[in-house]
Enzyme design. Structure first.
Site, PDB file in Angstrom:
ATOM      1  N   ARG A 213       3.986  -0.400  -4.852  1.00  0.00           N
ATOM      2  CA  ARG A 213       3.699  -0.849  -3.403  1.00  0.00           C
ATOM      3  C   ARG A 213       2.341  -1.615  -3.221  1.00  0.00           C
ATOM      4  O   ARG A 213       1.941  -1.998  -2.253  1.00  0.00           O
ATOM      5  CB  ARG A 213       3.578   0.432  -2.586  1.00  0.00           C
ATOM      6  CG  ARG A 213       4.943   1.017  -2.529  1.00  0.00           C
ATOM      7  CD  ARG A 213       4.769   2.316  -1.364  1.00  0.00           C
ATOM      8  NE  ARG A 213       4.664   1.873  -0.109  1.00  0.00           N
ATOM      9  CZ  ARG A 213       5.561   1.230   0.760  1.00  0.00           C
ATOM     10  NH1 ARG A 213       6.884   1.726   0.441  1.00  0.00           N
ATOM     11  NH2 ARG A 213       5.415   1.177   2.033  1.00  0.00           N
TER      12      ARG A 213
ATOM     13  N   ASN B  83      -1.728   2.418   5.665  1.00  0.00           N
ATOM     14  CA  ASN B  83      -0.957   1.340   5.082  1.00  0.00           C
ATOM     15  C   ASN B  83      -0.365   0.613   6.365  1.00  0.00           C
ATOM     16  O   ASN B  83       0.210   1.062   7.226  1.00  0.00           O
ATOM     17  CB  ASN B  83       0.506   1.937   4.397  1.00  0.00           C
ATOM     18  CG  ASN B  83       1.552   1.001   4.286  1.00  0.00           C
ATOM     19  OD1 ASN B  83       2.676   1.403   4.322  1.00  0.00           O
ATOM     20  ND2 ASN B  83       1.378  -0.336   4.118  1.00  0.00           N
ATOM     21  N   GLY B  84      -0.769  -0.846   6.301  1.00  0.00           N
ATOM     22  CA  GLY B  84      -0.320  -1.554   7.547  1.00  0.00           C
ATOM     23  C   GLY B  84      -1.494  -2.315   7.962  1.00  0.00           C
ATOM     24  O   GLY B  84      -2.199  -2.474   7.232  1.00  0.00           O
TER      25      GLY B  84
ATOM     26  N   CYS C 158       0.797  -1.057  -0.018  1.00  0.00           N
ATOM     27  CA  CYS C 158      -0.067   0.048  -0.062  1.00  0.00           C
ATOM     28  C   CYS C 158       0.989   1.342  -0.009  1.00  0.00           C
ATOM     29  O   CYS C 158       2.031   1.117   0.771  1.00  0.00           O
ATOM     30  CB  CYS C 158      -0.812   0.018   1.270  1.00  0.00           C
ATOM     31  SG  CYS C 158      -2.105  -1.163   1.267  1.00  0.00           S
TER      32      CYS C 158
ATOM     33  N   GLU D 194       8.487 -14.858 -10.483  1.00  0.00           N
ATOM     34  CA  GLU D 194       7.614 -13.554 -10.194  1.00  0.00           C
ATOM     35  C   GLU D 194       7.077 -12.803 -11.451  1.00  0.00           C
ATOM     36  O   GLU D 194       6.132 -12.144 -10.960  1.00  0.00           O
ATOM     37  CB  GLU D 194       8.469 -12.810  -9.048  1.00  0.00           C
ATOM     38  CG  GLU D 194       9.528 -12.115  -9.846  1.00  0.00           C
ATOM     39  CD  GLU D 194      10.370 -11.334  -8.445  1.00  0.00           C
ATOM     40  OE1 GLU D 194      11.491 -11.330  -8.496  1.00  0.00           O
ATOM     41  OE2 GLU D 194       9.689 -10.880  -7.612  1.00  0.00           O
TER      42      GLU D 194
ATOM     43  N   LYS E 190       6.122  -3.922  -3.663  1.00  0.00           N
ATOM     44  CA  LYS E 190       7.630  -3.991  -3.604  1.00  0.00           C
ATOM     45  C   LYS E 190       8.122  -3.872  -2.340  1.00  0.00           C
ATOM     46  O   LYS E 190       8.982  -4.622  -1.968  1.00  0.00           O
ATOM     47  CB  LYS E 190       8.057  -2.736  -4.264  1.00  0.00           C
ATOM     48  CG  LYS E 190       9.323  -2.289  -4.271  1.00  0.00           C
ATOM     49  CD  LYS E 190       9.951  -2.385  -5.594  1.00  0.00           C
ATOM     50  CE  LYS E 190      11.439  -2.370  -5.559  1.00  0.00           C
ATOM     51  NZ  LYS E 190      11.978  -3.705  -6.278  1.00  0.00           N
TER      52      LYS E 190
ATOM     53  N   GLU F 149      18.096 -17.110  -7.659  1.00  0.00           N
ATOM     54  CA  GLU F 149      17.556 -15.729  -8.116  1.00  0.00           C
ATOM     55  C   GLU F 149      17.185 -15.842  -9.253  1.00  0.00           C
ATOM     56  O   GLU F 149      15.981 -15.438  -9.478  1.00  0.00           O
ATOM     57  CB  GLU F 149      18.816 -14.702  -7.964  1.00  0.00           C
ATOM     58  CG  GLU F 149      18.447 -13.358  -8.320  1.00  0.00           C
ATOM     59  CD  GLU F 149      17.583 -12.533  -7.629  1.00  0.00           C
ATOM     60  OE1 GLU F 149      17.000 -13.207  -6.563  1.00  0.00           O
ATOM     61  OE2 GLU F 149      17.073 -11.604  -8.078  1.00  0.00           O
TER      62      GLU F 149
ATOM     63  N   LYS G 178      13.327 -14.799 -10.094  1.00  0.00           N
ATOM     64  CA  LYS G 178      13.012 -13.764 -11.378  1.00  0.00           C
ATOM     65  C   LYS G 178      12.020 -14.210 -12.220  1.00  0.00           C
ATOM     66  O   LYS G 178      10.900 -13.630 -12.451  1.00  0.00           O
ATOM     67  CB  LYS G 178      14.234 -13.103 -12.023  1.00  0.00           C
ATOM     68  CG  LYS G 178      15.136 -12.208 -11.523  1.00  0.00           C
ATOM     69  CD  LYS G 178      14.664 -10.957 -10.973  1.00  0.00           C
ATOM     70  CE  LYS G 178      13.921 -10.481  -9.770  1.00  0.00           C
ATOM     71  NZ  LYS G 178      14.854 -10.615  -8.697  1.00  0.00           N
TER      72      LYS G 178
ATOM     73  N   TRP H  71      -2.788  -2.780  -1.504  1.00  0.00           N
ATOM     74  CA  TRP H  71      -2.216  -4.323  -1.741  1.00  0.00           C
ATOM     75  C   TRP H  71      -3.017  -5.051  -0.797  1.00  0.00           C
ATOM     76  O   TRP H  71      -2.776  -4.723   0.459  1.00  0.00           O
ATOM     77  CB  TRP H  71      -0.814  -4.500  -1.385  1.00  0.00           C
ATOM     78  CG  TRP H  71      -0.398  -5.764  -1.727  1.00  0.00           C
ATOM     79  CD1 TRP H  71      -0.016  -6.304  -3.050  1.00  0.00           C
ATOM     80  CD2 TRP H  71      -0.473  -7.022  -0.743  1.00  0.00           C
ATOM     81  NE1 TRP H  71       0.287  -7.661  -2.866  1.00  0.00           N
ATOM     82  CE2 TRP H  71       0.002  -8.092  -1.566  1.00  0.00           C
ATOM     83  CE3 TRP H  71      -0.601  -6.974   0.450  1.00  0.00           C
ATOM     84  CZ2 TRP H  71       0.216  -9.391  -1.055  1.00  0.00           C
ATOM     85  CZ3 TRP H  71      -0.533  -8.217   1.375  1.00  0.00           C
ATOM     86  CH2 TRP H  71       0.120  -9.499   0.490  1.00  0.00           C
TER      87      TRP H  71
ATOM     88  N   HIS I 281      20.209 -36.478  -6.046  1.00  0.00           N
ATOM     89  CA  HIS I 281      19.520 -36.643  -4.946  1.00  0.00           C
ATOM     90  C   HIS I 281      18.072 -36.510  -4.974  1.00  0.00           C
ATOM     91  O   HIS I 281      17.171 -36.389  -3.822  1.00  0.00           O
ATOM     92  CB  HIS I 281      20.191 -35.813  -3.800  1.00  0.00           C
ATOM     93  CG  HIS I 281      21.517 -36.274  -3.470  1.00  0.00           C
ATOM     94  ND1 HIS I 281      22.019 -37.501  -3.166  1.00  0.00           N
ATOM     95  CD2 HIS I 281      22.622 -35.427  -4.052  1.00  0.00           C
ATOM     96  CE1 HIS I 281      23.380 -37.373  -3.052  1.00  0.00           C
ATOM     97  NE2 HIS I 281      23.794 -36.290  -3.668  1.00  0.00           N
TER      98      HIS I 281
HETATM   99  C1  F6R Z   1      11.994 -10.025  -5.818  1.00  0.00           C
HETATM  100  C2  F6R Z   1      12.058  -9.119  -4.468  1.00  0.00           C
HETATM  101  C3  F6R Z   1      11.387  -9.510  -3.318  1.00  0.00           C
HETATM  102  C4  F6R Z   1      12.401  -8.658  -2.224  1.00  0.00           C
HETATM  103  C5  F6R Z   1      12.103  -9.023  -0.744  1.00  0.00           C
HETATM  104  C6  F6R Z   1      12.716  -8.188   0.148  1.00  0.00           C
HETATM  105  O1  F6R Z   1      12.609  -9.669  -6.955  1.00  0.00           O
HETATM  106  O2  F6R Z   1      12.010  -7.896  -4.949  1.00  0.00           O
HETATM  107  O3  F6R Z   1      12.078 -10.723  -3.292  1.00  0.00           O
HETATM  108  O4  F6R Z   1      13.725  -8.852  -2.585  1.00  0.00           O
HETATM  109  O5  F6R Z   1      10.588  -8.681  -0.756  1.00  0.00           O
HETATM  110  O6  F6R Z   1      12.533  -7.022   0.058  1.00  0.00           O
HETATM  111  P1  F6R Z   1      13.692  -5.906   0.769  1.00  0.00           P
HETATM  112  O7  F6R Z   1      14.840  -5.935  -0.042  1.00  0.00           O
HETATM  113  O8  F6R Z   1      12.886  -4.443   0.444  1.00  0.00           O
HETATM  114  O9  F6R Z   1      13.722  -6.146   2.034  1.00  0.00           O
END
Ligand code: F6R
Length: 619
Positions: free
Chosen positions: A27, A100-101, A2, A498, A614, A491, A495, A74, A514
């Site tokens: 967000r 937000n929260g 949010c 997501e 985010k 990673e 990527k 969100w 395994h």
């Molecule tokens: C993936 C992504 C998330 C963040 C995770 C941690 O692309 O962006 O997995 O890495 O939510 O976020 P931060 O770094 O803001 O604590």
């Protein structure tokens, strides 16, 4: 999760509020809304869906007024719908709140407010806040908000406006971020600085249980009992241009291409010849010499950077390093104490689980060092020491440049601590710095290859899509890596899933036998990180085993490698030669690009993938 914006000033609030929301949309994007105090009362407009839909509908709404607040959601409590979209109004329609929260005791508060006659219109937790403020309102919005917040348990960043006090905007926070923007004849509130960068760079970071009362010409911060708190103003170093796409079709692509420049900036800022300095790190050299183990705590992509950090730090410092996801670390009674350096990594600096992990570590007596991107964020402020990545605003939900920036800081930290603890000589430090710089140059060279309109990675993404459609959506991905590039396999898989919504898992290649090798037939596509390294031959054998069972392989190899092609791999992505120790910085680039082109090939919303936000400020 949010995003909220607030404005009070002489300009029309609506345009500024919507502009701010567009910059905060990373967000959350389930619904959006805004409230403007108009001469005849508060006008609220809200819509299910993205900010663009709200913006469209505002063309008809003609909102006039210089005070207001807005929100992009969100969803946590209540489905994404118009009713559950913020702002929420008091029963008499004279007070509006965005939040937000999560309010943890909202059920109890709601029940008692209903008994007192308040009418609820949504399923959200937020709505209790506005009814509480209404209940306590006796002519002063600040006092009523303070009284309301004393009853609330949970996380919040809120903005409140009222038609009873048209030139006033109230903000408050506890565990969700909120910055106050100081303008000339206008003031702002926002979840994150990019929302207001176009108007001001002068900000105040609110602390927990602080409440701010803004008019166009005044700013007053108090605690919940009304005691005034003197606050420092800070200047944001980011500029509005950095928060724009600058000709790229998506923020993600822009941020991938920015990486060499970000890393160069980090090196320029932190290095004097081969001497690393972290000016803002408040933990003393004597303390840093003493610890006997390092624990790295983070979530998602930041966790993968931390995992690479384990390889980096263990190799150079020869101290045990363990890595944990924040949500596990915080609940399992972690064995950390005075002899542990805990490193928390977070781009946003607001991730709820990482913040809780930090508090847990401090409570157990450990020193906590934060690696953060967002200045003044909660994690940066609560840690004993902080190192900023200074990667500029990362807007795409899928993290790219923050990842390489976090790794870059970990490399420099290894050199810094290594010298401090006398395990790296000045000569070795110099050599490492040269290798680091060469890696950045190699990254620039590699990205240059993908500046062309048609590039091989985009072609491979196309090939997968054709396969996927022809085989009735059967394809999925395994990402394999070894040693220092194993975290990159995780990673790469993250990527892809997501932003492309395609099943993908990362494994250490040695683990295939395994269990996971049972998955191999003609369906999985295997991305194998097989650049020249001490485990190269092992990786070649793993590829052979996959090919022998019919798997389709995309191999990431060092320029000029013909050996891998001989294994009959289906697709090859070449990267320039760099020192193995620094190779994760380079190897992740094609993985990021592959995920990007896959999402583009499938026509998905690359910068705002479904269900994600985010900054994860809820557990
Ligand atoms: C993936 C992504 C998330 C963040 C995770 C941690 O692309 O962006 O997995 O890495 O939510 O976020 P931060 O770094 O803001 O604590």
């Amino acid at each position: 999760m949010c995003g909220i914006v607030g404005y009070v000033g002489d300009k029309e609030a609506a345009g500024i509020l919507i502009d701010g929301l567009k910059r905060l949309e990373y967000r959350g994007y389930d619904s959006a809304g805004l409230a403007v105090v108009q001469p005849k009362g508060i006008k609220v407009v809200k819509k299910r869906g993205k900010v663009g839909i709200l913006d469209e509908s505002l063309k008809k709404a003609k909102l006039k007024g210089g005070t207001g607040c807005s929100h992009t959601r969100w969803a946590t409590h209540g489905i994404p719908s118009k009713e559950n979209a913020h702002p929420h109004l008091s029963c008499d329609g004279k007070i509006a709140v965005v939040h937000n929260g999560i309010i943890e005791n909202f059920h109890a508060l709601r029940d008692s407010l209903i008994k007192e006659g308040h009418k609820f219109r949504s399923q959200t937790d937020t709505e209790v806040i506005v009814h509480l403020i209404e209940k306590f309102y006796r002519g002063d919005l600040g006092i009523a908000t303070r009284r309301a917040l004393k009853l609330v348990r949970g996380a919040y960043a809120i903005a409140v406006v009222s038609s009873n006090e048209p030139g006033r905007l109230i903000g408050a926070r506890c565990d969700s971020p909120l910055v106050v923007g100081i303008g000339k004849g206008e003031n702002f509130l926002a979840s994150d600085a990019p929302a207001i960068l176009a108007y001001t760079k002068k900000v105040i970071y609110l602390g927990n249980f602080e409440i701010v009362s803004l008019t166009k010409d005044s700013v007053k911060v108090t605690d919940l009992s009304g005691k005034e708190i003197p606050k420092e103003t800070s200047r944001i170093t980011w500029d509005a241009e950095q928060a724009k796409k600058s000709g790229y079709p998506h923020f993600m692509l822009k941020e991938i291409f920015e990486q060499p420049q970000v890393l160069r900036g980090i090196l320029d800022e932190r290095l004097k010849k081969a001497r690393v300095s972290f000016q803002e790190l408040k933990i003393s050299g004597a303390e840093l010499k003493k610890f006997k183990q390092i624990a790295i705590v983070a979530c998602g992509t930041a966790y993968h950077a931390g995992f690479t950090g384990k390889y980096i730090l263990e190799e150079k410092l020869r101290v045990p390093v363990w890595v944990d996801t924040s949500s596990e670390f915080r609940y399992r009674g972690p064995i950390v104490g005075k002899s542990t350096l805990v490193i928390v990594i977070s781009q946003s600096g607001e991730t709820a689980d990482t913040l809780a992990g930090l508090r847990e570590a401090k409570a157990r007596g450990a020193k906590v060092l934060a690696i953060c991107n967002v200045l003044g964020s909660s994690i940066a402020r609560e840690a004993d020491g902080v190192i900023y990545t200074h990667a500029g605003p990362e807007i795409a939900v899928a993290s790219t440049k923050a990842y390489t920036a976090q790794m870059a800081i970990l490399y420099l930290l290894a050199i810094y601590l290594g010298k401090l603890r006398n395990v790296i000589s000045s000569k070795d430090a110099e050599k490492l710095v040269v290798q680091f710089k060469e890696t950045v140059a190699a990254m620039r060279l590699l990205l240059g290859r993908y500046k062309k309109k048609r590039n091989t990675i985009a072609t491979y993404a196309k090939a997968f899509r054709s396969y996927y459609l022809k085989h009735k959506e059967k394809g999925f991905f395994l990402y394999l890596g070894r040693n220092i590039n194993y975290p990159n396999a995780l990673e790469g898989a993250l990527k892809l899933k997501e932003i492309s919504y395609i099943s993908a898992e990362g494994y250490p290649a040695g683990e295939m036998k395994h269990g996971p090798i049972a998955l191999i037939d003609e369906n999985p596509w295997v991305v194998a990180i097989a650049t020249r390294s001490r485990v190269y031959e092992k990786m070649v054998s793993n590829i052979e085993e996959i090919k022998a069972r019919g798997g389709i392989v995309i191999a990431i190899v060092t320029d000029g490698d013909k050996e891998i092609e001989r294994q009959g791999v289906n697709y090859v992505i070449e990267v320039p030669v760099v020192e193995e120790f620094f190779s994760p910085l380079l190897v992740v680039v094609p993985l990021q690009l592959f995920a990007y082109y896959m999402a583009r090939e499938f026509g998905y919303d690359i910068d705002q993938p479904r269900n994600l936000a985010k900054s994860v400020t809820v557990e």
